[in-house]
Design a protein around this motif. Sequence first.
Motif, PDB file in Angstrom:
ATOM      1  N   GLN A  82     124.183 -48.011  -1.548  1.00 36.17           N
ATOM      2  CA  GLN A  82     124.143 -48.447  -2.943  1.00 36.17           C
ATOM      3  C   GLN A  82     125.528 -48.458  -3.585  1.00 36.17           C
ATOM      4  O   GLN A  82     125.797 -49.254  -4.455  1.00 36.17           O
ATOM      5  CB  GLN A  82     123.204 -47.541  -3.746  1.00 36.17           C
ATOM      6  CG  GLN A  82     121.777 -47.559  -3.219  1.00 36.17           C
ATOM      7  CD  GLN A  82     121.160 -48.943  -3.250  1.00 36.17           C
ATOM      8  OE1 GLN A  82     121.362 -49.695  -4.186  1.00 36.17           O
ATOM      9  NE2 GLN A  82     120.415 -49.293  -2.207  1.00 36.17           N
ATOM     10  N   SER A  83     126.399 -47.558  -3.160  1.00 35.46           N
ATOM     11  CA  SER A  83     127.758 -47.512  -3.705  1.00 35.46           C
ATOM     12  C   SER A  83     128.683 -47.051  -2.589  1.00 35.46           C
ATOM     13  O   SER A  83     128.239 -46.469  -1.603  1.00 35.46           O
ATOM     14  CB  SER A  83     127.826 -46.553  -4.890  1.00 35.46           C
ATOM     15  OG  SER A  83     127.689 -45.225  -4.445  1.00 35.46           O
ATOM     16  N   PRO A  84     129.987 -47.277  -2.732  1.00 33.96           N
ATOM     17  CA  PRO A  84     130.914 -46.864  -1.677  1.00 33.96           C
ATOM     18  C   PRO A  84     130.857 -45.372  -1.366  1.00 33.96           C
ATOM     19  O   PRO A  84     131.154 -44.957  -0.261  1.00 33.96           O
ATOM     20  CB  PRO A  84     132.277 -47.255  -2.243  1.00 33.96           C
ATOM     21  CG  PRO A  84     131.991 -48.349  -3.203  1.00 33.96           C
ATOM     22  CD  PRO A  84     130.642 -48.022  -3.792  1.00 33.96           C
ATOM     23  N   ALA A  85     130.443 -44.548  -2.323  1.00 27.80           N
ATOM     24  CA  ALA A  85     130.404 -43.106  -2.094  1.00 27.80           C
ATOM     25  C   ALA A  85     129.066 -42.647  -1.512  1.00 27.80           C
ATOM     26  O   ALA A  85     128.943 -41.512  -1.077  1.00 27.80           O
ATOM     27  CB  ALA A  85     130.661 -42.374  -3.410  1.00 27.80           C
ATOM     28  N   ALA A  86     128.060 -43.523  -1.514  1.00 25.05           N
ATOM     29  CA  ALA A  86     126.718 -43.123  -1.082  1.00 25.05           C
ATOM     30  C   ALA A  86     126.613 -43.076   0.435  1.00 25.05           C
ATOM     31  O   ALA A  86     127.364 -43.716   1.154  1.00 25.05           O
ATOM     32  CB  ALA A  86     125.692 -44.103  -1.640  1.00 25.05           C
ATOM     33  N   ASP A  87     125.650 -42.296   0.894  1.00 26.32           N
ATOM     34  CA  ASP A  87     125.342 -42.291   2.319  1.00 26.32           C
ATOM     35  C   ASP A  87     124.626 -43.580   2.683  1.00 26.32           C
ATOM     36  O   ASP A  87     124.042 -44.248   1.848  1.00 26.32           O
ATOM     37  CB  ASP A  87     124.433 -41.099   2.661  1.00 26.32           C
ATOM     38  CG  ASP A  87     125.168 -39.776   2.552  1.00 26.32           C
ATOM     39  OD1 ASP A  87     126.400 -39.755   2.750  1.00 26.32           O
ATOM     40  OD2 ASP A  87     124.507 -38.764   2.257  1.00 26.32           O
ATOM     41  N   TRP A  88     124.649 -43.876   3.979  1.00 24.07           N
ATOM     42  CA  TRP A  88     123.972 -45.072   4.466  1.00 24.07           C
ATOM     43  C   TRP A  88     122.469 -44.859   4.436  1.00 24.07           C
ATOM     44  O   TRP A  88     121.964 -43.804   4.785  1.00 24.07           O
ATOM     45  CB  TRP A  88     124.423 -45.384   5.892  1.00 24.07           C
ATOM     46  CG  TRP A  88     125.789 -45.981   5.928  1.00 24.07           C
ATOM     47  CD1 TRP A  88     126.962 -45.320   6.088  1.00 24.07           C
ATOM     48  CD2 TRP A  88     126.119 -47.355   5.782  1.00 24.07           C
ATOM     49  NE1 TRP A  88     128.010 -46.192   6.053  1.00 24.07           N
ATOM     50  CE2 TRP A  88     127.526 -47.458   5.874  1.00 24.07           C
ATOM     51  CE3 TRP A  88     125.385 -48.510   5.596  1.00 24.07           C
ATOM     52  CZ2 TRP A  88     128.196 -48.674   5.779  1.00 24.07           C
ATOM     53  CZ3 TRP A  88     126.062 -49.710   5.503  1.00 24.07           C
ATOM     54  CH2 TRP A  88     127.449 -49.785   5.592  1.00 24.07           C
ATOM     55  N   ASP A  89     121.748 -45.875   4.010  1.00 21.93           N
ATOM     56  CA  ASP A  89     120.289 -45.868   4.021  1.00 21.93           C
ATOM     57  C   ASP A  89     119.802 -46.942   4.976  1.00 21.93           C
ATOM     58  O   ASP A  89     120.388 -48.024   5.068  1.00 21.93           O
ATOM     59  CB  ASP A  89     119.723 -46.188   2.628  1.00 21.93           C
ATOM     60  CG  ASP A  89     120.053 -45.118   1.616  1.00 21.93           C
ATOM     61  OD1 ASP A  89     119.976 -43.930   1.969  1.00 21.93           O
ATOM     62  OD2 ASP A  89     120.379 -45.487   0.480  1.00 21.93           O
ATOM     63  N   ILE A  90     118.722 -46.642   5.665  1.00 23.94           N
ATOM     64  CA  ILE A  90     118.106 -47.659   6.511  1.00 23.94           C
ATOM     65  C   ILE A  90     117.356 -48.616   5.599  1.00 23.94           C
ATOM     66  O   ILE A  90     116.617 -48.195   4.713  1.00 23.94           O
ATOM     67  CB  ILE A  90     117.144 -47.013   7.525  1.00 23.94           C
ATOM     68  CG1 ILE A  90     117.938 -46.121   8.488  1.00 23.94           C
ATOM     69  CG2 ILE A  90     116.347 -48.062   8.280  1.00 23.94           C
ATOM     70  CD1 ILE A  90     117.086 -45.305   9.430  1.00 23.94           C
ATOM     71  N   ALA A  91     117.574 -49.896   5.812  1.00 21.20           N
ATOM     72  CA  ALA A  91     116.855 -50.888   5.016  1.00 21.20           C
ATOM     73  C   ALA A  91     115.354 -50.739   5.273  1.00 21.20           C
ATOM     74  O   ALA A  91     114.930 -50.243   6.310  1.00 21.20           O
ATOM     75  CB  ALA A  91     117.329 -52.284   5.381  1.00 21.20           C
ATOM     76  N   ASP A  92     114.558 -51.162   4.340  1.00 24.85           N
ATOM     77  CA  ASP A  92     113.105 -51.027   4.430  1.00 24.85           C
ATOM     78  C   ASP A  92     112.577 -51.661   5.721  1.00 24.85           C
ATOM     79  O   ASP A  92     112.601 -52.883   5.864  1.00 24.85           O
ATOM     80  CB  ASP A  92     112.468 -51.695   3.218  1.00 24.85           C
ATOM     81  CG  ASP A  92     110.959 -51.601   3.212  1.00 24.85           C
ATOM     82  OD1 ASP A  92     110.392 -50.944   4.110  1.00 24.85           O
ATOM     83  OD2 ASP A  92     110.350 -52.193   2.308  1.00 24.85           O
ATOM     84  N   PRO A  93     112.116 -50.849   6.682  1.00 23.38           N
ATOM     85  CA  PRO A  93     111.662 -51.397   7.960  1.00 23.38           C
ATOM     86  C   PRO A  93     110.474 -52.343   7.814  1.00 23.38           C
ATOM     87  O   PRO A  93     110.289 -53.225   8.642  1.00 23.38           O
ATOM     88  CB  PRO A  93     111.269 -50.167   8.784  1.00 23.38           C
ATOM     89  CG  PRO A  93     111.690 -48.977   8.013  1.00 23.38           C
ATOM     90  CD  PRO A  93     112.010 -49.404   6.624  1.00 23.38           C
ATOM     91  N   GLN A  94     109.684 -52.185   6.756  1.00 22.34           N
ATOM     92  CA  GLN A  94     108.523 -53.061   6.562  1.00 22.34           C
ATOM     93  C   GLN A  94     108.937 -54.507   6.315  1.00 22.34           C
ATOM     94  O   GLN A  94     108.208 -55.430   6.640  1.00 22.34           O
ATOM     95  CB  GLN A  94     107.663 -52.550   5.395  1.00 22.34           C
ATOM     96  CG  GLN A  94     107.085 -51.171   5.618  1.00 22.34           C
ATOM     97  CD  GLN A  94     106.239 -51.101   6.882  1.00 22.34           C
ATOM     98  OE1 GLN A  94     105.426 -51.971   7.132  1.00 22.34           O
ATOM     99  NE2 GLN A  94     106.450 -50.075   7.685  1.00 22.34           N
ATOM    100  N   ARG A  95     110.102 -54.704   5.731  1.00 23.81           N
ATOM    101  CA  ARG A  95     110.580 -56.065   5.451  1.00 23.81           C
ATOM    102  C   ARG A  95     111.081 -56.758   6.706  1.00 23.81           C
ATOM    103  O   ARG A  95     111.236 -57.967   6.717  1.00 23.81           O
ATOM    104  CB  ARG A  95     111.726 -56.013   4.429  1.00 23.81           C
ATOM    105  CG  ARG A  95     111.277 -55.680   3.032  1.00 23.81           C
ATOM    106  CD  ARG A  95     112.439 -55.702   2.062  1.00 23.81           C
ATOM    107  NE  ARG A  95     113.196 -56.938   2.151  1.00 23.81           N
ATOM    108  CZ  ARG A  95     114.513 -57.016   1.953  1.00 23.81           C
ATOM    109  NH1 ARG A  95     115.204 -55.940   1.662  1.00 23.81           N
ATOM    110  NH2 ARG A  95     115.128 -58.166   2.047  1.00 23.81           N
TER     111      ARG A  95
END
Length: 134
Positions: free
Chosen positions: A111-124
């Motif tokens: 979400q921002s340069p300082a945020a951790d990586w999130d896995i995109a919604d696998p359902q999509r």
Amino acid sequence: MPTRTLALILPALALLAACSTTINTAPAGMLADIQTRIAMPDSTLSWLYYKGTDARGHHFEHTRGILRGGQIYVLPAWSLTLPKTQPLNESSDNWQLVCELDGVWLLQHRQSPAADWDIADPQRFKGCWRLRQG
């Protein structure tokens, strides 16, 4: 063409040419390079696409953010088993999204340069490929 116009066009062409480079590698080398690219502070997403196969091998393109430049990888065809192949195509409308390679999740965003990586919604992304080395 006026000199001033040419002076404006040439740097833009050089920038476009520098946006994508090609690396000939094996799947493990591609994964290592993608992880390095994701660690760059200006990375905002990680998307890997299969572009097609030609005599040189399987072509993939990794994107790490809008306007950040893509990295193209060419892997020997024997090194990676794909569910299906297609002729190399430069139109992204024909590319296949790759979610995972050898257990490493590649479809990520932050979400921002300082945020951790999130896995995109696998359902999509049910249709995306989960690949293993050959």
